[in-house]
Scaffold this active site. Structure first.
Site, PDB file in Angstrom:
ATOM      1  N   TRP A 102       0.838  -1.209   0.000  1.00 18.45           N
ATOM      2  CA  TRP A 102       0.000   0.000   0.000  1.00 18.45           C
ATOM      3  C   TRP A 102       0.871   1.256   0.000  1.00 18.45           C
ATOM      4  CZ3 TRP A 102      -4.357  -1.107  -1.857  1.00 18.45           C
ATOM      5  CH2 TRP A 102      -4.995  -2.303  -1.528  1.00 18.45           C
ATOM      6  N   ASP A 169      -1.362   7.406   5.828  1.00 17.06           N
ATOM      7  CA  ASP A 169      -2.462   6.504   5.488  1.00 17.06           C
ATOM      8  C   ASP A 169      -2.708   5.634   6.726  1.00 17.06           C
ATOM      9  OD1 ASP A 169      -4.080   4.434   4.647  1.00 17.06           O
ATOM     10  OD2 ASP A 169      -2.716   3.692   3.088  1.00 17.06           O
ATOM     11  N   LYS A 193     -12.338  -0.828   7.688  1.00 17.80           N
ATOM     12  CA  LYS A 193     -11.764  -1.638   8.751  1.00 17.80           C
ATOM     13  C   LYS A 193     -12.411  -1.197  10.071  1.00 17.80           C
ATOM     14  CE  LYS A 193      -8.144  -2.019   5.632  1.00 17.80           C
ATOM     15  NZ  LYS A 193      -8.397  -3.170   4.828  1.00 17.80           N
TER      16      LYS A 193
HETATM   17  N1  PMP Z   1      -4.014   1.489   2.539  1.00 13.02           N
HETATM   18  C1  PMP Z   1      -4.073   0.441   3.377  1.00 13.02           C
HETATM   19  C2  PMP Z   1      -3.144   0.417   4.563  1.00 13.02           C
HETATM   20  C3  PMP Z   1      -4.979  -0.573   3.151  1.00 13.02           C
HETATM   21  O1  PMP Z   1      -5.034  -1.614   3.990  1.00 13.02           O
HETATM   22  C4  PMP Z   1      -5.833  -0.502   2.041  1.00 13.02           C
HETATM   23  C5  PMP Z   1      -6.887  -1.561   1.739  1.00 13.02           C
HETATM   24  N2  PMP Z   1      -6.827  -2.722   2.370  1.00 13.02           N
HETATM   25  C6  PMP Z   1      -5.723   0.588   1.186  1.00 13.02           C
HETATM   26  C7  PMP Z   1      -4.807   1.568   1.471  1.00 13.02           C
HETATM   27  C8  PMP Z   1      -6.586   0.719  -0.032  1.00 13.02           C
HETATM   28  O2  PMP Z   1      -7.858   1.077   0.376  1.00 13.02           O
HETATM   29  P1  PMP Z   1      -9.105   1.181  -0.613  1.00 13.02           P
HETATM   30  O3  PMP Z   1      -9.460  -0.206  -0.981  1.00 13.02           O
HETATM   31  O4  PMP Z   1     -10.129   1.867   0.239  1.00 13.02           O
HETATM   32  O5  PMP Z   1      -8.694   1.986  -1.777  1.00 13.02           O
END
Ligand code: PMP
Length: 357
Positions: A102, A169, A193
């Site tokens: 991520w 993030d 989450k």
């Molecule tokens: N950042 C983190 C730390 C994540 O765990 C996730 C999704 N699991 C995301 C970003 C991406 O999120 P989204 O699916 O809402 O775009």
């Protein structure tokens, strides 16, 4: 209905009370005789939901004055680009700490606008640790972090101190522990989450960053667009925001962040103690960087894989298969996961050791 122990990494478990209230509002919201999803987002009833959600975020995280809170669409993945557009300055360079896929994806989005420097990385050991002693030069518009790495199961226990503005993030650990919002210029997180269902993302940001970008920002990616309209520039994802609001009410009712941080620590201790004391298991990450949200672990005897999988499935445990990039198991212990679910998993692990250890 059987009780399923839901260790899913996200979307994930939310409190049963929240589901019950949300399902009632799907049929009859606020006794209007209308569903929450069929009323106007401009109605006073929905505006009250939005405002309560924003103010609960402020209250629970003790957001200081000078910060704004918005609920936007596009998930955290659009957040990667949104923060880049809003934070890019004259230097046109941003520093990223690469603690997993991520974080890496976030850095790539900055690449559309400027140069993303990976100033520290744990890619050399499959993201099983958090880089320490990070030095940040003064030639960056901002430093980007991922507080909790959902896939590998690591978590920043201490954030770097930096004169460079920090952006974080917090998708997979927001509302799970106390944070100092003032340390960051922007905190953003997908809802699915600890906040609510997928479909919205929360942005908590210093108002003074608005209007300082060195590039022209597309309307929908400009935080100022949404700030000026109190998160109502266009039709917001009403149901996701409504359920998030109910979930934040649940958190407040039960004792807020101070309470949940203790509960989350108890759950993490319970599982990690078992991983460390049971000869059939070992953790996938450095002990000091272990995530309290996503515990990743492996079987020491791979031949027991099918046996263990059958045992946890029989105990109504769901969602503990590890991400394909790490293998093994990942038990996600988000806020609403009851400690009894962790206890059930620990008992299955003990049973395996008793029979095969
Ligand atoms: N950042 C983190 C730390 C994540 O765990 C996730 C999704 N699991 C995301 C970003 C991406 O999120 P989204 O699916 O809402 O775009």
């Amino acid at each position: 209905m059987v009780q399923v122990h839901n260790f899913s990494a996200g979307p994930c478990v939310l409190p049963q009370d929240v589901f019950k209230e949300a399902s009632e509002a799907l049929l009859n919201f606020d006794d209007l005789g209308l569903s929450i999803v069929e009323i106007s987002h401009r109605s006073s009833n929905f505006i009250a939901v939005m405002e309560e959600a924003r103010s609960l975020v402020k209250e629970l995280l003790e957001v200081p004055s000078g910060y704004n809170v918005l609920f936007l669409q596009g998930g955290a993945s659009l957040g990667f680009l949104t923060v880049a557009y809003n934070m890019i300055g004259a230097k046109k360079k941003a520093a990223y700490i690469n603690t997993g896929s991520w974080a890496e994806k976030a850095s790539k989005e900055f690449g559309h606008l400027g140069e993303a420097d990976i100033i520290a990385s744990s890619a050399d050991k499959n993201f099983s640790y958090i880089p320490k002693g990070i030095k940040i030069g003064d030639d960056y518009d901002y430093l980007h972090l991922t507080s909790n790495n959902t896939i590998s199961g690591t978590q920043f226990k201490h954030f770097p101190s930096s004169a460079t503005p920090m952006v974080c993030d917090m998708s997979s650990d927001i509302f799970s522990r106390k944070i100092n919002v003032a340390d960051f210029d922007i905190i953003y997180a997908g809802a699915q989450k600890n906040m609510g269902p997928a479909g919205t993302a929360v942005y908590i940001f210093k108002e003074e960053i608005l209007g300082k970008s060195s590039v022209k920002i597309p309307t929908m990616l400009d935080l100022n667009t949404h700030a000026k309209k109190d998160s109502m520039f266009n039709t917001p994802p009403v149901f996701a925001i409504y359920v998030s609001m109910l979930n934040l009410r649940w958190l407040k009712r039960n004792g807020g962040i101070e309470w949940i941080e203790k509960v989350n620590q108890q759950k993490a201790d319970l599982l990690y103690n078992e991983i460390d004391s049971n000869p059939l298991f070992r953790g996938s990450t450095e002990v000091e960087d272990r995530s309290n949200m996503n515990a990743t672990f492996l079987l020491t005897e791979e031949t027991l894989t099918d046996t263990f999988n059958d045992m946890w499935a029989a105990a109504n445990i769901s969602g503990i298969k590890g991400h394909r990039s790490v293998g093994g198991y990942r038990a996600s212990m988000y806020n609403a996961l009851p400690i009894e679910s962790v206890q059930t998993l620990v008992e299955v692990m003990q049973e395996l050791a008793k029979k095969h250890g």
